[in-house]
Design a protein around this motif. Structure first.
Motif, PDB file in Angstrom:
ATOM      1  N   UNK A 119       0.819  -1.289   0.106  1.00 18.50           N
ATOM      2  CA  UNK A 119       0.029   0.092   0.083  1.00 18.50           C
ATOM      3  C   UNK A 119       0.793   1.318  -0.090  1.00 18.50           C
ATOM      4  N   UNK A 120       2.225   1.055   0.215  1.00 12.10           N
ATOM      5  CA  UNK A 120       3.137   2.290   0.138  1.00 12.10           C
ATOM      6  C   UNK A 120       3.032   2.833  -1.325  1.00 12.10           C
ATOM      7  N   UNK A 121       2.489   2.231  -2.345  1.00 13.85           N
ATOM      8  CA  UNK A 121       2.560   2.774  -3.757  1.00 13.85           C
ATOM      9  C   UNK A 121       1.060   2.968  -3.786  1.00 13.85           C
ATOM     10  N   UNK A 122       0.961   4.266  -4.260  1.00 13.88           N
ATOM     11  CA  UNK A 122      -0.543   4.862  -4.734  1.00 13.88           C
ATOM     12  C   UNK A 122      -0.349   5.146  -6.082  1.00 13.88           C
ATOM     13  N   UNK A 123      -1.045   4.395  -6.701  1.00 15.72           N
ATOM     14  CA  UNK A 123      -1.085   4.995  -8.184  1.00 15.72           C
ATOM     15  C   UNK A 123      -1.918   6.188  -8.844  1.00 15.72           C
ATOM     16  N   UNK A 124      -2.538   6.571  -7.800  1.00 18.71           N
ATOM     17  CA  UNK A 124      -3.202   7.884  -8.077  1.00 18.71           C
ATOM     18  C   UNK A 124      -2.208   9.050  -7.724  1.00 18.71           C
TER      19      UNK A 124
END
Length: 288
Positions: A119-124
């Motif tokens: 979840x540490x990558x937020x594609x938004x």
């Protein structure tokens, strides 16, 4: 099972190919090393497959990531055409190999080790990843979301520091093994030696990928142990196993990458538990 595998002669690809062959799957491999360009294939091919696994990429260790940013960035085109091909052919199931390099570098700085969660990558709201290689992988994940919206179920493994006895010496683990086999003294380490990585053996990387496919998992999954090992500690483990204790020489002028890169592997552990420890992998490599 009819499978397309790109990069089938690379480090990850050849081990995946062997494991799928052992299962009796029918695997078609595509690799520049045998004269077939995956980019050309994705542009022209319209055949159908049960599963597509995209392991082809331009990467060659830290020196390549830092020293050839535009060369590495060509992965953007390769990945974009892969996603377009998945949609065009209606491929129902796919794997896109991302990387721990996609994680924000701001979370991998000196200080306490911060384990990285999916979840540490937020594609938004995409934060700065590790160099153009990280940008290519991060963008590939964004493109995978578009392909999934068109009906393709995509597993996105994020391997941390994969290693094995037949890995190219451009990577840290085999380079350390070769130095120990030569009994180098001093033993050279790029950077300060206190930066950490999370090592996962190629057998476990492949085993986890297939287990996740068997469980019909989609989306990003960290592949790692969650064990922070400094490069100094890796050198000590390797040299102790080789039976000598050299002086450690640190090269401040060499490429070094982020300071800490360690996974939170709970999502993987729901389906697969790694078995090959770093110490066992060192022993295998020294005896290879």
């Amino acid at each position: 099972m009819r499978v397309l595998l790109t990069g089938h002669l690379g480090f990850v690809g050849r081990h995946l190919h062997a494991a799928m062959d052992a299962r009796g799957w029918y695997v078609t491999g595509i690799d520049l090393a045998d004269g077939r360009d995956a980019l050309d294939f994705f542009r022209r091919d319209d055949s159908t497959w049960n599963l597509a696994i995209h392991a082809a990429a331009i990467v060659g260790g830290r020196a390549s990531i830092d020293g050839s940013p535009l060369g590495v960035a060509t992965n953007l085109a390769l990945d974009a055409w892969y996603m377009r091909w998945l949609i065009r052919t209606g491929t129902p199931r796919a794997v896109y190999f991302s990387s721990s390099a996609a994680y924000p570098v701001a979370l991998q700085q000196p200080g306490d080790v911060r384990r990285l969660y999916e979840e540490d990558i937020n594609l938004s709201y995409m934060e700065e990843p590790d160099a153009t290689y990280g940008w290519a992988k991060l963008t590939g994940e964004k493109l995978a979301a578009y392909a999934e919206a068109e009906g393709c179920r995509i597993l996105i493994p994020r391997p941390f520091s994969g290693f094995g006895e037949d890995q190219d010496e451009a990577y840290p683990f085999p380079a350390f093994i070769q130095r120990a086999k030569r009994r180098d003294d001093p033993f050279e380490i790029w950077g300060s030696g206190d930066s950490t990585r999370d090592w996962i053996h190629i057998d476990d990387l492949v085993g986890a990928t297939l287990a996740l496919l068997d469980a019909d998992v989609t989306g990003p999954v960290n592949l790692g142990w969650g064990r922070a090992t400094s490069f100094d500690d890796l050198a000590r483990i390797v040299c102790t196993a080789a039976g000598y204790q050299p002086h450690l020489k640190h090269r401040a002028d060499a490429p070094r990458g982020v300071h800490h890169r360690v996974s939170a592997p709970s999502r993987m552990l729901n389906h697969y538990v790694p078995t090959v420890t770093l110490e066992e992998g060192v022993r295998r490599a020294l005896n290879a």
